[in-house]
Design an enzyme around this catalytic site. Structure first.
Site, PDB file in Angstrom:
ATOM      1  N   ASN A 167     122.748  26.830  65.344  1.00  0.00           N
ATOM      2  CA  ASN A 167     122.758  25.434  65.037  1.00  0.00           C
ATOM      3  C   ASN A 167     124.218  24.910  64.568  1.00  0.00           C
ATOM      4  O   ASN A 167     124.596  23.578  64.563  1.00  0.00           O
ATOM      5  CB  ASN A 167     122.135  25.326  63.603  1.00  0.00           C
ATOM      6  N   SER A 208     118.613  18.265  66.633  1.00  0.00           N
ATOM      7  CA  SER A 208     117.977  17.557  65.266  1.00  0.00           C
ATOM      8  C   SER A 208     119.248  16.813  64.627  1.00  0.00           C
ATOM      9  O   SER A 208     119.035  15.630  64.209  1.00  0.00           O
ATOM     10  CB  SER A 208     117.552  18.595  64.252  1.00  0.00           C
ATOM     11  N   LYS A 247     120.511  32.320  63.737  1.00  0.00           N
ATOM     12  CA  LYS A 247     120.005  30.797  63.935  1.00  0.00           C
ATOM     13  C   LYS A 247     121.194  29.776  63.488  1.00  0.00           C
ATOM     14  O   LYS A 247     121.481  28.889  64.125  1.00  0.00           O
ATOM     15  CB  LYS A 247     118.772  30.385  63.469  1.00  0.00           C
ATOM     16  N   GLY A 295     107.530  19.400  60.548  1.00  0.00           N
ATOM     17  CA  GLY A 295     106.051  19.521  59.761  1.00  0.00           C
ATOM     18  C   GLY A 295     105.006  19.059  60.967  1.00  0.00           C
ATOM     19  O   GLY A 295     103.818  19.653  60.967  1.00  0.00           O
ATOM     20  N   ASN A 350     109.792  16.157  62.735  1.00  0.00           N
ATOM     21  CA  ASN A 350     109.564  17.026  63.645  1.00  0.00           C
ATOM     22  C   ASN A 350     108.649  18.226  63.500  1.00  0.00           C
ATOM     23  O   ASN A 350     107.800  18.674  63.938  1.00  0.00           O
ATOM     24  CB  ASN A 350     110.631  17.142  64.299  1.00  0.00           C
ATOM     25  N   GLY A 397     106.369  16.910  54.162  1.00  0.00           N
ATOM     26  CA  GLY A 397     107.216  16.437  55.097  1.00  0.00           C
ATOM     27  C   GLY A 397     106.578  16.358  56.318  1.00  0.00           C
ATOM     28  O   GLY A 397     106.189  17.501  57.047  1.00  0.00           O
TER      29      GLY A 397
HETATM   30  C1  LIG Z   1     117.407  25.133  68.599  1.00  0.00           C
HETATM   31  C2  LIG Z   1     117.845  23.691  68.432  1.00  0.00           C
HETATM   32  C3  LIG Z   1     119.530  23.694  68.240  1.00  0.00           C
HETATM   33  C4  LIG Z   1     117.329  22.757  69.625  1.00  0.00           C
HETATM   34  O1  LIG Z   1     117.763  21.509  69.769  1.00  0.00           O
HETATM   35  C5  LIG Z   1     117.340  23.042  67.072  1.00  0.00           C
HETATM   36  O2  LIG Z   1     117.291  24.198  66.256  1.00  0.00           O
HETATM   37  C6  LIG Z   1     117.638  21.920  66.498  1.00  0.00           C
HETATM   38  O3  LIG Z   1     117.735  20.789  67.211  1.00  0.00           O
HETATM   39  O4  LIG Z   1     118.080  21.934  65.211  1.00  0.00           O
END
Ligand SMILES: CC(C)(CO)[C@@H](O)C(=O)[O-]
Length: 469
Positions: free
Chosen positions: A307, A404, A303, A96, A94, A91
């Site tokens: 997210n 993302s 995390k 990768g 980003n 992959g």
């Molecule tokens: C930390 C984060 C939210 C930064 O954009 C990242 O994990 C994302 O974009 O998924």
């Protein structure tokens, strides 16, 4: 040809200070939390229902799509020593690109193979300047530093015909696909993985391979204790795509790597575990550290809170991360508080639930802390207030990034909402009630999932009406 170079950069803001004192000291084999211990989740059932033998896969290189390229331009990995050191990155999105660029700045540089998911990307690579990442205002590019391959069950019609890893075993694999593709793609590679292999997953969200589902998956797919070692990374960097092989490392932050499931039947442990962990932990600009298994579990939970808050809200509001944190008394702050309150209640209940006793007990092995003390510390760490403080600090670090999920939403791609907010909702369903016997409320997360999945684009006040009423 520009070479990946190590930059001496100013000290980066790091999330490391957000991890309080080392609660966990030892990583021992253990079973861990699962939301549905007695139930086979859909992803596992789908994989295990497929009884076909592990597929034979061919490695296509540029010479298989462009006859003007000779085999010598993309020399093959042929010996065991090369495979021991070679890191395959499955992959080239980003994440990768981020890991490939940082690993290629290692000295000595490990051999690296980028594995793309479509044949056209091989042709695009030939025309391209290679991998490009802009970091702290500087452009880094690398092409000759990498092999590039496309793996498929179709043999090439011209040029050399080679099997993946020369029909031998992959030792070091980074799975950098989107969350939904990660396990199915790794599953296709099982012919090339064994107890000497280490597979590190880079996706956001909780790993699906925490025991017992991970153990069940491994034991069914790799009978005779021949399963690979499973690692995972928690990546806090913010990276923005600027094209097929080009990214902006918009918010440099940090990374952690740790084990999810190690194959302790092989003694000593496969050398690839230490090799891959070390390669990542010391890669320039990745700002990474190696953590224990229990720390990894907690880091993934933390995390997940980030997210499941930043990603869907930026996707619905179509804004950069930083916009969410501009007005601490505004509507968005109130929505964040609702989400954090629900997340806190679910995760505090989880931490104190019998299903997590084993993982927490395991971590007390090398310390004098009792299970109760650990649970108290983690309950505090996942309190609404501490989660808010943590989220606002991270929000500041990643303020310039486009999440993302917003990148996926803009590109019309499926999002990872089911892996973040969906996981919290499923976990709440599994737990049922909190310690006071009240039903766990995840209505704000549920409504947010529906908004993201319907492709809603809202302004702040509409968001408030949808989620705060
Ligand atoms: C930390 C984060 C939210 C930064 O954009 C990242 O994990 C994302 O974009 O998924």
């Amino acid at each position: 040809m520009a070479i990946w170079t190590r930059v001496v950069c100013r000290p980066q803001k790091s999330f490391l200070h957000l991890y309080p004192q080392k609660i966990f000291r030892a990583a021992k084999p253990m079973a861990a939390y699962s939301t549905q211990p007695s139930h086979q989740p859909a992803w596992l059932k789908t994989l295990l229902d497929n009884k076909s033998p592990a597929p034979k896969l061919y490695a296509w290189g540029p010479e298989n799509v462009d006859s003007s390229i000779s085999n010598n331009d993309n020399p093959t990995q042929s010996n065991a020593d090369d495979l021991d050191r070679r890191i395959f990155i499955l992959g080239v999105g980003n994440l990768g690109r981020l890991y490939a660029s940082c690993l290629s700045m290692q000295s000595p540089r490990p051999p690296i193979t980028l594995v793309v998911h479509r044949k056209e990307l091989l042709s695009q690579w030939i025309q391209s300047p290679g991998l490009e990442i802009t970091r702290l205002g500087k452009l880094y590019s690398g092409k000759d530093e990498f092999q590039i391959e496309w793996w498929t069950d179709e043999a090439p019609t011209h040029g050399p015909v080679r099997e993946v890893a020369q029909a031998s075993k992959i030792r070091n694999l980074l799975v950098a696909t989107k969350a939904a593709a990660a396990i199915p793609e790794a599953d296709k590679l099982r012919r090339y993985l064994d107890s000497g292999s280490s597979v590190a997953f880079l996706q956001n969200g909780m790993s699906k391979l925490w025991p017992p589902h991970g153990q069940e998956y491994i034991s069914r797919r790799y009978p005779d204790n021949g399963g690979p070692n499973i690692l995972a990374c928690v990546t806090n960097h913010g990276v923005l795509s600027e094209g097929p092989f080009k990214s902006l490392h918009a918010s440099p932050a940090d990374t952690a790597i740790g084990p999810v499931l190690l194959n302790n039947n092989t003694q000593p442990l496969a050398a690839s575990v230490a090799y891959l962990t070390e390669a990542i932990a010391t890669a320039p600009d990745l700002n990474a550290r190696s953590i224990t298994r229990a720390e990894l579990w907690v880091s993934q939970l933390q995390k997940l809170v980030v997210n499941s808050s930043i990603n869907p809200l930026t996707a619905v509001l179509r804004c950069k991360n930083g916009v969410l944190f501009e007005d601490p008394n505004g509507v968005i702050a109130k929505v964040l508080d609702r989400l954090l309150g629900e997340s806190s209640a679910v995760l505090q209940t989880l931490i104190n639930h019998p299903s997590t006793t084993e993982i927490l007990t395991d971590s007390t092995g090398a310390s004098d802390k009792s299970l109760d003390t650990l649970r108290e510390e983690l309950t505090l760490r996942f309190s609404h207030d501490q989660l808010r403080t943590m989220l606002y600090k991270i929000g500041l670090i990643v303020r310039d990034n486009t999440s993302s999920m917003l990148q996926d939403a803009r590109a019309g791609k499926p999002t990872e909402i089911r892996d973040f907010n969906g996981w919290l909702v499923e976990t709440a369903d599994f737990l049922g009630t909190n310690s006071s016997g009240q039903q766990l409320d995840v209505s704000c997360h549920r409504d947010l999932i529906a908004l993201v999945e319907s492709g809603a684009v809202l302004d702040e006040s509409e968001l408030g009406k949808q989620l705060l009423s």
